[in-house]
Design a protein around this motif. Structure first.
Motif, PDB file in Angstrom:
ATOM      1  N   UNK A   1       1.410  -1.015  -0.004  1.00 53.91           N
ATOM      2  CA  UNK A   1      -0.209   0.082  -0.265  1.00 53.91           C
ATOM      3  C   UNK A   1       0.756   0.985  -0.172  1.00 53.91           C
ATOM      4  N   UNK A   2       0.451   2.538  -0.655  1.00 52.12           N
ATOM      5  CA  UNK A   2       0.868   3.291  -0.787  1.00 52.12           C
ATOM      6  C   UNK A   2       0.122   4.419  -0.394  1.00 52.12           C
ATOM      7  N   UNK A   3       0.826   5.605   0.116  1.00 58.02           N
ATOM      8  CA  UNK A   3      -0.130   6.812   0.601  1.00 58.02           C
ATOM      9  C   UNK A   3       0.014   8.229  -0.203  1.00 58.02           C
ATOM     10  N   UNK A   4      -1.051   8.696  -0.588  1.00 61.36           N
ATOM     11  CA  UNK A   4      -0.709   9.565  -1.476  1.00 61.36           C
ATOM     12  C   UNK A   4      -1.056  11.044  -1.291  1.00 61.36           C
ATOM     13  N   UNK A   5      -1.325  10.798   0.341  1.00 64.20           N
ATOM     14  CA  UNK A   5      -1.649  11.936   1.554  1.00 64.20           C
ATOM     15  C   UNK A   5      -0.897  12.455   2.245  1.00 64.20           C
ATOM     16  N   UNK A   6       0.071  12.744   3.648  1.00 63.50           N
ATOM     17  CA  UNK A   6       0.753  13.658   4.209  1.00 63.50           C
ATOM     18  C   UNK A   6       0.053  13.754   5.222  1.00 63.50           C
ATOM     19  N   UNK A   7      -0.582  14.422   5.755  1.00 68.30           N
ATOM     20  CA  UNK A   7      -0.839  15.644   6.670  1.00 68.30           C
ATOM     21  C   UNK A   7      -0.140  15.746   8.280  1.00 68.30           C
ATOM     22  N   UNK A   8      -0.090  17.133   9.040  1.00 66.75           N
ATOM     23  CA  UNK A   8       0.463  17.574  10.429  1.00 66.75           C
ATOM     24  C   UNK A   8      -1.424  17.072  10.714  1.00 66.75           C
ATOM     25  N   UNK A   9      -1.060  16.394  11.641  1.00 62.43           N
ATOM     26  CA  UNK A   9      -2.093  16.123  12.344  1.00 62.43           C
ATOM     27  C   UNK A   9      -2.473  16.740  14.078  1.00 62.43           C
ATOM     28  N   UNK A  10      -1.218  16.841  14.320  1.00 63.67           N
ATOM     29  CA  UNK A  10      -1.115  17.796  15.738  1.00 63.67           C
ATOM     30  C   UNK A  10       0.302  18.045  15.808  1.00 63.67           C
ATOM     31  N   UNK A  11      -0.372  18.759  17.010  1.00 62.38           N
ATOM     32  CA  UNK A  11       1.247  19.754  17.120  1.00 62.38           C
ATOM     33  C   UNK A  11       1.096  20.573  18.400  1.00 62.38           C
ATOM     34  N   UNK A  12       3.401  20.589  18.832  1.00 57.81           N
ATOM     35  CA  UNK A  12       3.123  20.438  20.255  1.00 57.81           C
ATOM     36  C   UNK A  12       4.265  20.910  20.302  1.00 57.81           C
ATOM     37  N   UNK A  13       5.178  22.185  21.545  1.00 56.37           N
ATOM     38  CA  UNK A  13       6.161  22.750  22.256  1.00 56.37           C
ATOM     39  C   UNK A  13       6.123  22.381  23.142  1.00 56.37           C
ATOM     40  N   UNK A  14       7.579  22.710  23.368  1.00 53.95           N
ATOM     41  CA  UNK A  14       7.462  22.849  24.703  1.00 53.95           C
ATOM     42  C   UNK A  14       9.360  23.917  25.305  1.00 53.95           C
ATOM     43  N   UNK A  15       8.988  24.612  26.459  1.00 54.24           N
ATOM     44  CA  UNK A  15       9.710  25.754  26.835  1.00 54.24           C
ATOM     45  C   UNK A  15       9.869  25.722  27.694  1.00 54.24           C
ATOM     46  N   UNK A 124      11.620  12.981   5.085  1.00 56.73           N
ATOM     47  CA  UNK A 124      12.457  11.354   6.034  1.00 56.73           C
ATOM     48  C   UNK A 124      11.573  10.642   5.985  1.00 56.73           C
ATOM     49  N   UNK A 125      10.818  11.414   6.879  1.00 56.57           N
ATOM     50  CA  UNK A 125       9.327  11.154   7.496  1.00 56.57           C
ATOM     51  C   UNK A 125       8.552  10.144   6.022  1.00 56.57           C
ATOM     52  N   UNK A 126       7.858  11.729   5.811  1.00 58.56           N
ATOM     53  CA  UNK A 126       7.618  12.017   4.198  1.00 58.56           C
ATOM     54  C   UNK A 126       7.551  10.463   3.478  1.00 58.56           C
ATOM     55  N   UNK A 127       8.343  10.650   3.052  1.00 62.87           N
ATOM     56  CA  UNK A 127       9.195   9.290   1.682  1.00 62.87           C
ATOM     57  C   UNK A 127       8.678   8.224   2.677  1.00 62.87           C
ATOM     58  N   UNK A 128       9.889   7.719   3.509  1.00 62.09           N
ATOM     59  CA  UNK A 128       8.529   6.026   4.020  1.00 62.09           C
ATOM     60  C   UNK A 128       6.985   6.104   4.225  1.00 62.09           C
ATOM     61  N   UNK A 129       6.141   6.949   4.234  1.00 67.84           N
ATOM     62  CA  UNK A 129       5.293   6.779   4.486  1.00 67.84           C
ATOM     63  C   UNK A 129       4.348   6.652   3.363  1.00 67.84           C
ATOM     64  N   UNK A 130       4.731   7.828   2.407  1.00 70.11           N
ATOM     65  CA  UNK A 130       4.019   7.033   1.241  1.00 70.11           C
ATOM     66  C   UNK A 130       4.749   5.884   0.678  1.00 70.11           C
ATOM     67  N   UNK A 131       5.296   5.809   1.008  1.00 71.78           N
ATOM     68  CA  UNK A 131       5.713   4.032   0.767  1.00 71.78           C
ATOM     69  C   UNK A 131       4.608   3.260   0.953  1.00 71.78           C
ATOM     70  N   UNK A 132       4.367   3.826   2.042  1.00 69.47           N
ATOM     71  CA  UNK A 132       3.697   2.432   3.224  1.00 69.47           C
ATOM     72  C   UNK A 132       3.812   1.941   3.885  1.00 69.47           C
ATOM     73  N   UNK A 133       5.245   2.607   4.688  1.00 64.16           N
ATOM     74  CA  UNK A 133       5.573   1.919   5.884  1.00 64.16           C
ATOM     75  C   UNK A 133       5.045   1.970   7.129  1.00 64.16           C
TER      76      UNK A 133
END
Length: 343
Positions: A1-15, A124-133
């Protein structure tokens, strides 16, 4: 399986809670608040607590990102931590973060590209996710830069701060028109002596015969370890402005876009003058640029996600907006990502 879309669905920060002002630095080295502001744009920076490690900051940012995505660590397929200041030589800080978050089984690893670490990790994450890993990846940039600066070197100690930023990436989510568009990465090791943190006895050197320790210590000007940041500032500035200008043009051309198409520039927060120069090449007003350098200083790999998070928590991001992330780092390593916001 491959994926055509990759989204940022959560975001957070800490200081970290502790804030070090320029006025405090005036008592440590021969500098002034006015000089620091004029040359770097920095007014303050956050300093990691004596009882904290890089992994602790990463866990805080990750927890916020997971909650924002409406998932738990059990829903994650892979965890990547971009850091130059790991808890240990090994195992990876990512595995420490995984354990502290209560995760098990899925792969976890570190990526080291200094200030470009998050940009590299996102590519790196995008490439691996598009390949379905993987379907869901937790990507964190976390740094305790205050632990590796020489607090007697006024040329570098004024620049750096500590913190962490995190995003949850999800593949195959609805809204295929938005999400990750692409990335461009580069490196040139011939510049390595212009910006580095050199340890007199690196792990691979034959001179290293003593036991190595990494302990959290009370902060003071004497608390920096044997590894300390060294930088030839003027040379770094010139190369950074050129390379960032080039990579911005490259990624826009690659996707047949113009500077006017960019809604937000989210740059590495190293120096206000470098940011201004990049924005000028894009013909962008600074009100379209994420700016946290005055409050955070240079937090290395945490810089870009913290700047993106700052836009997000202040309600400045809108669905469909085109975002350009870029960073330049020791190595030299540099790169850029294009994202069409989908939250």
């Amino acid at each position: 399986m491959t994926f055509s879309s990759i989204h940022i669905t959560g975001i957070g920060g800490y200081l970290p809670e502790r804030i070090m002002s320029n006025a405090e630095l005036e008592n440590l080295v021969d500098t002034t608040d006015d000089w620091i502001r004029e040359r770097t744009g920095i007014q303050q920076r956050h300093i990691i607590g004596a009882d904290q490690m890089t992994s602790d900051m990463a866990v805080e940012a990750a927890g916020i990102a997971l909650a924002d995505a409406g998932i738990t660590i059990d829903d994650i397929d892979a965890l990547i931590v971009a850091t130059t200041t790991p808890d240990l030589i090994f195992p990876s800080t990512a595995t420490v973060v995984q354990s502290k978050l209560g995760g098990k089984g899925f792969p976890a690893w570190d990526i080291q590209a200094v200030c470009s670490g998050f940009v590299y990790g996102l590519a790196q994450a995008e490439g691996m996710m598009r390949g379905g890993m993987f379907k869901r990846v937790l990507l964190i940039g976390a740094e305790a830069m205050s632990r590796i600066v020489d607090w007697k070197d006024r040329g570098t100690c004024i620049l750096f701060g500590d913190g962490a930023g995190a995003v949850v990436l999800e593949a195959g989510a609805p809204d295929a028109e938005n999400g990750m568009i692409g990335s461009v990465l580069h490196a040139d090791g011939s510049y390595r002596d212009l910006l580095k943190a050199h340890h007199p006895h690196p792990p691979s050197s034959p001179e290293l015969h003593h036991e190595m320790h990494h302990e959290a210590a009370d902060f003071s000007i004497d608390s920096a370890g044997a590894a300390a940041v060294e930088m030839k500032g003027n040379e770094v500035f010139r190369v950074a402005v050129t390379k960032l200008g080039d990579v911005v043009k490259e990624i826009l051309a690659k996707h047949e876009l113009n500077g006017s198409d960019i809604d937000w520039l989210v740059p590495h927060q190293a120096n206000i003058r470098i940011i201004q120069a990049t924005a000028k090449k894009l013909k962008m007003d600074l009100d379209r640029v994420a700016l946290t350098v005055s409050k955070h200083g240079n937090t290395s790999s945490a810089s870009v996600p913290l700047a993106l998070n700052d836009l997000y928590v202040n309600g400045r991001l809108e669905k469909g907006q085109l975002i350009l992330l870029e960073a330049f780092a020791g190595g030299f390593a540099w790169g850029a990502n294009l994202v069409r916001w989908s939250k």
